[in-house]
Design a protein around this motif. Structure first.
Motif, PDB file in Angstrom:
ATOM      1  N   PHE A 296      36.085  32.136  44.236  1.00  0.00           N
ATOM      2  CA  PHE A 296      37.276  31.967  44.116  1.00  0.00           C
ATOM      3  C   PHE A 296      37.094  30.966  46.277  1.00  0.00           C
ATOM      4  O   PHE A 296      36.881  31.740  46.593  1.00  0.00           O
ATOM      5  CB  PHE A 296      38.051  33.299  45.048  1.00  0.00           C
ATOM      6  CG  PHE A 296      38.683  33.453  43.502  1.00  0.00           C
ATOM      7  CD1 PHE A 296      39.884  33.379  43.119  1.00  0.00           C
ATOM      8  CD2 PHE A 296      37.826  34.381  42.482  1.00  0.00           C
ATOM      9  CE1 PHE A 296      40.691  34.008  42.080  1.00  0.00           C
ATOM     10  CE2 PHE A 296      37.931  34.468  41.872  1.00  0.00           C
ATOM     11  CZ  PHE A 296      39.554  35.048  40.992  1.00  0.00           C
ATOM     12  N   ASP A 342      42.506  36.516  47.639  1.00  0.00           N
ATOM     13  CA  ASP A 342      41.539  36.119  46.596  1.00  0.00           C
ATOM     14  C   ASP A 342      40.802  37.408  45.939  1.00  0.00           C
ATOM     15  O   ASP A 342      40.882  37.611  44.435  1.00  0.00           O
ATOM     16  CB  ASP A 342      40.821  35.526  47.544  1.00  0.00           C
ATOM     17  CG  ASP A 342      41.424  33.585  47.847  1.00  0.00           C
ATOM     18  OD1 ASP A 342      42.327  33.971  47.028  1.00  0.00           O
ATOM     19  OD2 ASP A 342      40.724  33.093  48.226  1.00  0.00           O
ATOM     20  N   THR A 343      40.316  38.556  46.686  1.00  0.00           N
ATOM     21  CA  THR A 343      39.985  39.793  46.061  1.00  0.00           C
ATOM     22  C   THR A 343      40.585  40.321  45.076  1.00  0.00           C
ATOM     23  O   THR A 343      39.799  40.793  44.007  1.00  0.00           O
ATOM     24  CB  THR A 343      39.094  40.818  47.390  1.00  0.00           C
ATOM     25  OG1 THR A 343      38.572  39.573  48.177  1.00  0.00           O
ATOM     26  CG2 THR A 343      38.324  42.415  46.822  1.00  0.00           C
ATOM     27  N   ALA A 346      40.772  38.478  42.348  1.00  0.00           N
ATOM     28  CA  ALA A 346      39.034  38.215  41.457  1.00  0.00           C
ATOM     29  C   ALA A 346      38.897  39.190  40.418  1.00  0.00           C
ATOM     30  O   ALA A 346      38.596  39.443  39.881  1.00  0.00           O
ATOM     31  CB  ALA A 346      38.036  38.081  42.690  1.00  0.00           C
ATOM     32  N   SER A 349      40.974  38.685  37.288  1.00  0.00           N
ATOM     33  CA  SER A 349      40.603  38.100  36.874  1.00  0.00           C
ATOM     34  C   SER A 349      40.081  38.613  35.698  1.00  0.00           C
ATOM     35  O   SER A 349      39.050  38.703  34.706  1.00  0.00           O
ATOM     36  CB  SER A 349      39.573  36.761  37.589  1.00  0.00           C
ATOM     37  OG  SER A 349      41.042  36.086  38.213  1.00  0.00           O
ATOM     38  N   ILE A 355      40.487  32.794  34.041  1.00  0.00           N
ATOM     39  CA  ILE A 355      40.468  32.185  35.659  1.00  0.00           C
ATOM     40  C   ILE A 355      41.886  31.430  36.146  1.00  0.00           C
ATOM     41  O   ILE A 355      43.075  30.625  35.521  1.00  0.00           O
ATOM     42  CB  ILE A 355      39.507  31.476  36.097  1.00  0.00           C
ATOM     43  CG1 ILE A 355      37.918  31.854  35.548  1.00  0.00           C
ATOM     44  CG2 ILE A 355      39.405  31.172  37.527  1.00  0.00           C
ATOM     45  CD1 ILE A 355      36.792  30.706  35.240  1.00  0.00           C
ATOM     46  N   VAL A 381      34.661  36.970  32.733  1.00  0.00           N
ATOM     47  CA  VAL A 381      34.136  36.895  34.308  1.00  0.00           C
ATOM     48  C   VAL A 381      34.095  38.551  34.521  1.00  0.00           C
ATOM     49  O   VAL A 381      34.698  39.584  34.369  1.00  0.00           O
ATOM     50  CB  VAL A 381      36.040  36.941  34.813  1.00  0.00           C
ATOM     51  CG1 VAL A 381      35.067  36.994  36.831  1.00  0.00           C
ATOM     52  CG2 VAL A 381      36.450  35.520  34.557  1.00  0.00           C
ATOM     53  N   ALA A 384      32.486  37.925  40.296  1.00  0.00           N
ATOM     54  CA  ALA A 384      33.454  36.904  40.927  1.00  0.00           C
ATOM     55  C   ALA A 384      32.571  36.608  42.832  1.00  0.00           C
ATOM     56  O   ALA A 384      32.514  37.596  43.178  1.00  0.00           O
ATOM     57  CB  ALA A 384      34.532  36.850  41.132  1.00  0.00           C
ATOM     58  N   VAL A 386      33.694  35.627  46.132  1.00  0.00           N
ATOM     59  CA  VAL A 386      34.879  34.608  47.483  1.00  0.00           C
ATOM     60  C   VAL A 386      34.630  34.859  48.804  1.00  0.00           C
ATOM     61  O   VAL A 386      33.533  34.945  49.062  1.00  0.00           O
ATOM     62  CB  VAL A 386      36.132  36.481  47.145  1.00  0.00           C
ATOM     63  CG1 VAL A 386      37.370  35.999  48.164  1.00  0.00           C
ATOM     64  CG2 VAL A 386      36.845  36.809  46.099  1.00  0.00           C
TER      65      VAL A 386
END
Length: 405
Positions: A296, A342-343, A346, A349, A355, A381, A384, A386
């Protein structure tokens, strides 16, 4: 062996979704929350677009007594915290108050509240300034209000590192859990969409001046000209894994690795610090580049910064060596709220095996990235990465990974 630290709850207030489910549905579908600024008249400014949280009415979620003492940003944070705790199944009356803490990130504090009180000072005099101005503008106000509302008296604090802050706060939460705290509310929720906050953002020289929401924010594109700012973010419930399992909590994933660096002085000729942050996060997690299923990206949409990020990703993973996504193209960059959002994405995901896409971007081949574009990509996934960077040289990277059942 270090204590395993996991995320058990997520609360989201984002420009493309109020609540985690709405945000994640919109993000998977590529629906944007970027549009013309509505919170004030931005017609006289060079930048006129923002990501604003839709349909948020504070009085629908919070008691009336909190409204006059809080900035819009803090109201969003209080609601995100409520939702995260509910998502984690936390019943506050079953917890010791000193077992719970709050660590948030902030980039500016309650700018809109501060602006309103300054206007009263200038136009009416000091006797008309709210007593709440003493703390409602402050960087630590979200931490303070969340801890008071929920009776959390454990280790708490605030991290100020601009857009890297969302990761830095969660990393600090992990440290406190490893030191013995059972639960920390952590992440970032930000918002400075008001004239005072706006001119400060414009002054940085990184905002897009496009009036078209579909083309204004284009990271890793040949015609990138800056980013669109936004408000909101995500708060996470960070817990000791053993304690979470003992109480039967659902676990989204583990905070497995973290690294942070600071860029060298401009003109020094030394390498930017982002790659070192990524390498440190991977080493902290005990993983190699081959173990990472998606990155990410920070996605600055400023050509020289995009180049630095692409170079770092390619140095670690190889050209087009890992799927890369920047779902913040649908929200704008949310300052301290960006990286924690974003976390959250993730972790979702990992849960759903998908994704999320980067929207409205035609990537330049020169960056050498496998950018996930326009529609979600099905994928297993397990881990991930970030990435987040703050104005002035902050670099942070965090690895989250699946936890075996």
């Amino acid at each position: 062996m270090s204590t395993s630290v996991v995320v058990t709850g997520i609360g989201v207030t984002a420009p493309n979704g109020l609540g985690t489910d709405d945000f994640w549905s919109a993000t998977r579908e590529g629906r944007s929350g970027i549009g013309p600024v509505k919170r004030f008249d931005a017609s006289g400014y060079p930048s006129k677009l923002a990501g604003e949280v839709p349909g948020f009415v504070a009085t629908d979620h919070l008691p009336g007594r909190l409204i006059p003492q809080t900035d819009h940003m803090t109201r969003l944070a209080l609601v995100a915290a409520d939702w995260a705790l509910a998502d984690a199944g936390v019943k506050l009356d079953e917890w010791r108050q000193f077992d719970m803490g709050v660590i948030t990130a902030s980039s500016s504090g309650g700018f809109e509240f501060g602006q309103n009180e300054l206007q009263k000072l200038w136009s009416k005099g000091g006797q008309h300034v709210s007593a709440y101005q003493s703390f409602a503008w402050f960087y630590a106000v979200n931490t303070g209000q969340i801890s008071i509302r929920n009776g959390m008296q454990g280790p708490s604090g605030v991290v100020v590192s601009d857009q890297a802050g969302g990761l830095d706060a969660v990393a600090q939460a992990r440290r406190q859990v490893r030191k013995g705290s059972r639960l920390i509310v952590s992440g970032g929720v930000d918002g400075s969409i008001c004239p005072w906050g706006w001119i400060a953002q414009v002054a940085a020289g990184r905002l897009s001046t496009s009036d078209d929401p579909a083309t204004a924010y284009r990271p890793f594109a040949a015609d990138a000209e800056g980013y669109v700012p936004g408000e909101g973010g995500a708060l996470l419930i960070v817990e000791d894994a053993a304690s979470a399992r003992e109480r039967g909590a659902r676990i989204y994933g583990e905070i497995a690795g973290y690294g942070s660096t600071f860029d060298p002085r401009p003109g020094s000729g030394r390498e930017p610090g982002l790659r070192r942050a990524i390498d440190t996060a991977l080493a902290d997690a005990g993983l190699t580049a081959a173990d990472i299923d998606v990155v990410f990206a920070d996605a600055a949409a400023v050509p020289e910064l995009d180049r630095v990020e692409a170079d770092a990703i390619n140095a670690v993973f190889g050209p087009r060596g890992v799927p890369v996504t920047a779902p913040k193209t649908m929200t704008g960059r949310l300052y301290s709220g960006a990286a924690s959002l974003d976390t959250a994405a993730a972790l979702l995901s990992i849960r759903d095996g998908v994704i999320p896409p980067t929207t409205n971007v035609a990537p330049a081949d020169e960056y050498g990235l496998d950018l996930v574009l326009d529609r979600p990509r099905a994928a297993t996934v397990d881990a991930a990465l970030v990435i987040a960077r703050g104005y002035g040289g902050f670099n942070s990277a965090m690895v989250v990974r699946r936890v075996a059942k």
